[in-house]
Design a protein around this motif. Structure first.
Motif, PDB file in Angstrom:
ATOM      1  N   LEU A 118      54.478  50.410  44.169  1.00  0.00           N
ATOM      2  CA  LEU A 118      54.310  49.556  45.345  1.00  0.00           C
ATOM      3  C   LEU A 118      52.847  49.536  45.787  1.00  0.00           C
ATOM      4  O   LEU A 118      52.360  48.522  46.303  1.00  0.00           O
ATOM      5  N   ALA A 119      52.128  50.638  45.559  1.00  0.00           N
ATOM      6  CA  ALA A 119      50.689  50.645  45.850  1.00  0.00           C
ATOM      7  C   ALA A 119      49.965  49.681  44.914  1.00  0.00           C
ATOM      8  O   ALA A 119      49.053  48.945  45.337  1.00  0.00           O
ATOM      9  N   SER A 120      50.353  49.658  43.636  1.00  0.00           N
ATOM     10  CA  SER A 120      49.755  48.716  42.681  1.00  0.00           C
ATOM     11  C   SER A 120      50.072  47.274  43.068  1.00  0.00           C
ATOM     12  O   SER A 120      49.217  46.387  42.961  1.00  0.00           O
ATOM     13  N   VAL A 121      51.293  47.043  43.523  1.00  0.00           N
ATOM     14  CA  VAL A 121      51.685  45.710  43.982  1.00  0.00           C
ATOM     15  C   VAL A 121      50.818  45.282  45.165  1.00  0.00           C
ATOM     16  O   VAL A 121      50.391  44.121  45.253  1.00  0.00           O
ATOM     17  N   ALA A 122      50.533  46.208  46.069  1.00  0.00           N
ATOM     18  CA  ALA A 122      49.691  45.897  47.226  1.00  0.00           C
ATOM     19  C   ALA A 122      48.280  45.499  46.785  1.00  0.00           C
ATOM     20  O   ALA A 122      47.668  44.583  47.355  1.00  0.00           O
ATOM     21  N   VAL A 123      47.756  46.176  45.753  1.00  0.00           N
ATOM     22  CA  VAL A 123      46.431  45.838  45.228  1.00  0.00           C
ATOM     23  C   VAL A 123      46.429  44.420  44.655  1.00  0.00           C
ATOM     24  O   VAL A 123      45.527  43.614  44.929  1.00  0.00           O
ATOM     25  N   VAL A 124      47.441  44.105  43.859  1.00  0.00           N
ATOM     26  CA  VAL A 124      47.539  42.773  43.257  1.00  0.00           C
ATOM     27  C   VAL A 124      47.709  41.710  44.345  1.00  0.00           C
ATOM     28  O   VAL A 124      47.101  40.633  44.282  1.00  0.00           O
ATOM     29  N   LEU A 125      48.507  41.994  45.337  1.00  0.00           N
ATOM     30  CA  LEU A 125      48.716  41.051  46.431  1.00  0.00           C
ATOM     31  C   LEU A 125      47.419  40.812  47.209  1.00  0.00           C
ATOM     32  O   LEU A 125      47.125  39.677  47.611  1.00  0.00           O
ATOM     33  N   ALA A 126      46.629  41.860  47.387  1.00  0.00           N
ATOM     34  CA  ALA A 126      45.342  41.716  48.072  1.00  0.00           C
ATOM     35  C   ALA A 126      44.409  40.798  47.283  1.00  0.00           C
ATOM     36  O   ALA A 126      43.712  39.944  47.869  1.00  0.00           O
ATOM     37  N   VAL A 127      44.403  40.943  45.950  1.00  0.00           N
ATOM     38  CA  VAL A 127      43.588  40.059  45.111  1.00  0.00           C
ATOM     39  C   VAL A 127      44.083  38.622  45.220  1.00  0.00           C
ATOM     40  O   VAL A 127      43.283  37.671  45.291  1.00  0.00           O
ATOM     41  N   ALA A 128      45.412  38.430  45.234  1.00  0.00           N
ATOM     42  CA  ALA A 128      45.975  37.086  45.363  1.00  0.00           C
ATOM     43  C   ALA A 128      45.547  36.433  46.684  1.00  0.00           C
ATOM     44  O   ALA A 128      45.240  35.236  46.726  1.00  0.00           O
ATOM     45  N   LEU A 129      45.498  37.208  47.743  1.00  0.00           N
ATOM     46  CA  LEU A 129      45.044  36.684  49.032  1.00  0.00           C
ATOM     47  C   LEU A 129      43.576  36.264  48.956  1.00  0.00           C
ATOM     48  O   LEU A 129      43.181  35.233  49.524  1.00  0.00           O
ATOM     49  N   LEU A 130      42.766  37.043  48.245  1.00  0.00           N
ATOM     50  CA  LEU A 130      41.353  36.683  48.077  1.00  0.00           C
ATOM     51  C   LEU A 130      41.200  35.399  47.262  1.00  0.00           C
ATOM     52  O   LEU A 130      40.242  34.641  47.457  1.00  0.00           O
ATOM     53  N   LEU A 131      42.152  35.154  46.364  1.00  0.00           N
ATOM     54  CA  LEU A 131      42.093  33.957  45.523  1.00  0.00           C
ATOM     55  C   LEU A 131      42.685  32.731  46.202  1.00  0.00           C
ATOM     56  O   LEU A 131      42.676  31.641  45.611  1.00  0.00           O
ATOM     57  N   GLY A 132      43.201  32.903  47.414  1.00  0.00           N
ATOM     58  CA  GLY A 132      43.690  31.747  48.156  1.00  0.00           C
ATOM     59  C   GLY A 132      45.171  31.691  48.420  1.00  0.00           C
ATOM     60  O   GLY A 132      45.662  30.721  49.004  1.00  0.00           O
ATOM     61  N   PHE A 133      45.912  32.720  48.024  1.00  0.00           N
ATOM     62  CA  PHE A 133      47.348  32.708  48.310  1.00  0.00           C
ATOM     63  C   PHE A 133      47.598  32.824  49.804  1.00  0.00           C
ATOM     64  O   PHE A 133      47.004  33.661  50.486  1.00  0.00           O
ATOM     65  N   ARG A 134      48.476  31.985  50.305  1.00  0.00           N
ATOM     66  CA  ARG A 134      48.860  32.016  51.707  1.00  0.00           C
ATOM     67  C   ARG A 134      50.363  31.793  51.814  1.00  0.00           C
ATOM     68  O   ARG A 134      50.965  31.082  51.012  1.00  0.00           O
ATOM     69  N   SER A 135      50.971  32.446  52.799  1.00  0.00           N
ATOM     70  CA  SER A 135      52.407  32.298  53.028  1.00  0.00           C
ATOM     71  C   SER A 135      52.682  32.282  54.516  1.00  0.00           C
ATOM     72  O   SER A 135      52.095  33.071  55.263  1.00  0.00           O
ATOM     73  N   GLY A 136      53.544  31.372  54.930  1.00  0.00           N
ATOM     74  CA  GLY A 136      53.944  31.316  56.334  1.00  0.00           C
ATOM     75  C   GLY A 136      55.199  32.108  56.608  1.00  0.00           C
ATOM     76  O   GLY A 136      55.802  31.971  57.682  1.00  0.00           O
ATOM     77  N   ALA A 137      55.600  32.959  55.647  1.00  0.00           N
ATOM     78  CA  ALA A 137      56.825  33.746  55.812  1.00  0.00           C
ATOM     79  C   ALA A 137      56.684  34.720  56.971  1.00  0.00           C
ATOM     80  O   ALA A 137      55.606  35.260  57.229  1.00  0.00           O
ATOM     81  N   GLY A 138      57.784  34.946  57.673  1.00  0.00           N
ATOM     82  CA  GLY A 138      57.797  35.869  58.797  1.00  0.00           C
ATOM     83  C   GLY A 138      57.961  37.310  58.349  1.00  0.00           C
ATOM     84  O   GLY A 138      58.085  37.611  57.150  1.00  0.00           O
ATOM     85  N   ILE A 139      57.991  38.201  59.319  1.00  0.00           N
ATOM     86  CA  ILE A 139      58.109  39.630  59.014  1.00  0.00           C
ATOM     87  C   ILE A 139      59.409  39.923  58.271  1.00  0.00           C
ATOM     88  O   ILE A 139      59.432  40.715  57.327  1.00  0.00           O
ATOM     89  N   GLY A 140      60.491  39.295  58.704  1.00  0.00           N
ATOM     90  CA  GLY A 140      61.777  39.528  58.057  1.00  0.00           C
ATOM     91  C   GLY A 140      61.757  39.162  56.586  1.00  0.00           C
ATOM     92  O   GLY A 140      62.288  39.897  55.743  1.00  0.00           O
ATOM     93  N   ALA A 141      61.130  38.022  56.253  1.00  0.00           N
ATOM     94  CA  ALA A 141      61.054  37.589  54.858  1.00  0.00           C
ATOM     95  C   ALA A 141      60.195  38.545  54.037  1.00  0.00           C
ATOM     96  O   ALA A 141      60.540  38.896  52.899  1.00  0.00           O
ATOM     97  N   TRP A 142      59.084  38.993  54.624  1.00  0.00           N
ATOM     98  CA  TRP A 142      58.224  39.936  53.914  1.00  0.00           C
ATOM     99  C   TRP A 142      58.930  41.269  53.687  1.00  0.00           C
ATOM    100  O   TRP A 142      58.788  41.893  52.628  1.00  0.00           O
ATOM    101  N   LEU A 143      59.694  41.712  54.666  1.00  0.00           N
ATOM    102  CA  LEU A 143      60.458  42.953  54.495  1.00  0.00           C
ATOM    103  C   LEU A 143      61.510  42.786  53.398  1.00  0.00           C
ATOM    104  O   LEU A 143      61.772  43.720  52.629  1.00  0.00           O
ATOM    105  N   ALA A 144      62.123  41.596  53.342  1.00  0.00           N
ATOM    106  CA  ALA A 144      63.101  41.329  52.290  1.00  0.00           C
ATOM    107  C   ALA A 144      62.434  41.353  50.917  1.00  0.00           C
ATOM    108  O   ALA A 144      62.990  41.905  49.954  1.00  0.00           O
ATOM    109  N   VAL A 145      61.240  40.768  50.817  1.00  0.00           N
ATOM    110  CA  VAL A 145      60.497  40.796  49.554  1.00  0.00           C
ATOM    111  C   VAL A 145      60.163  42.233  49.161  1.00  0.00           C
ATOM    112  O   VAL A 145      60.327  42.631  48.000  1.00  0.00           O
ATOM    113  N   ALA A 146      59.701  43.020  50.134  1.00  0.00           N
ATOM    114  CA  ALA A 146      59.383  44.419  49.861  1.00  0.00           C
ATOM    115  C   ALA A 146      60.617  45.183  49.397  1.00  0.00           C
ATOM    116  O   ALA A 146      60.551  46.014  48.473  1.00  0.00           O
ATOM    117  N   GLY A 147      61.758  44.908  50.024  1.00  0.00           N
ATOM    118  CA  GLY A 147      62.994  45.565  49.618  1.00  0.00           C
ATOM    119  C   GLY A 147      63.408  45.201  48.208  1.00  0.00           C
ATOM    120  O   GLY A 147      63.847  46.069  47.429  1.00  0.00           O
TER     121      GLY A 147
END
Length: 256
Positions: A118-147
């Motif tokens: 999950l730490a590696s996933v966080a690193v990849v997600l951070a790079v994706a955000l730097l490359l322009g990834f954006r999501s309007g998902a709420g906290i509940g959706a993000w928690l579901a993705v994490a789960g």
């Protein structure tokens, strides 16, 4: 102390040992993230412009769920490697001579795998955000993705446990992860399955990665997940249960 409390205490201590190894060698997390980040850059800047997904959104948002699953599939190879090295180094034999719960030995490696991946996933997600990834998902959706990602990691880690306990070499311990890394490429992770030839499309539509990818993609895009989430959960829980039973059987046989 009850048997359950004793097992939890042993697992906590052994997991702490494994996590210390990860913290002392953070290159494990970085190495796990390198290949997915390279794929992310390749598809976004080289191949993405030639791929029509029909979704109307950015390609990075379309393919990110598949990249996250590849990150996890790459990382679990280290779990099999660590288990194999403990087995070869006689760590298991020493632990068996101590008054600790037998299940705690495997669970410690499993929990370490979940945290590290999950730490590696966080690193990849951070790079994706730097490359322009954006999501309007709420906290509940993000928690579901994490789960979902945590459950996916847990299921594959128990598969890695079997590989680590049964492998005859370091290469064999980690080689099992290669098909798992390749599986997202024959799914809806990078292109719609409708664009594939008939037999390939059928396989892509009915293999577990497609349901998991489609569920994560829908959650991040604030769309209805439909029945995909139940298919995804059924696959992950099924693999988790079967792999856990198999790993326990292998451990019992090795202890005889």
């Amino acid at each position: 102390m009850t048997a359950a409390a004793h097992a939890l205490a042993d697992t906590r201590i052994l997991a702490g040992r494994s996590l210390k190894h990860i913290l002392r060698s953070p290159d494990t997390i970085i190495t796990t993230a390198i290949t997915p980040i390279a794929l992310l850059l390749l598809f976004v800047f080289v191949l993405g412009g030639a791929i029509d997904t029909g979704s109307g959104g950015s390609y990075i948002a379309y393919m990110l769920p598949g990249i996250l699953l590849i990150t996890i599939a790459s990382g679990i190879a280290y779990t099999a490697y660590r288990l194999f090295m403990d087995k070869q180094g006689g760590v298991f034999e020493r632990l068996r001579s101590m008054p600790i719960a037998r299940s705690s030995v495997l669970w410690a490696h499993v929990l370490t795998s979940v945290v590290a991946n999950l730490a590696s996933v966080a690193v990849v997600l951070a790079v994706a955000l730097l490359l322009g990834f954006r999501s309007g998902a709420g906290i509940g959706a993000w928690l579901a993705v994490a789960g979902i990602l945590a459950l996916f990691t847990l299921a594959l880690t128990w598969v890695a446990v079997i590989a680590g306990l049964t492998a005859g070499s370091v290469e064999g311990a980690s080689a099992f992860s290669y098909p798992l890394i390749f599986l997202p490429f024959i799914s809806s992770a990078f292109v719609p399955t409708q664009s594939m030839p008939g037999p390939v499309a059928w396989f892509a539509e009915h293999q577990p990665v497609t349901a998991i990818v489609d569920t994560i993609r829908a959650l991040l895009a604030r769309q209805s997940v439909g029945g995909d989430i139940w298919v995804a959960l059924a696959w992950m829980v099924g693999v988790l249960v079967l792999a856990w039973i198999g790993a326990a059987a292998v451990q019992r046989r090795a202890a005889r």
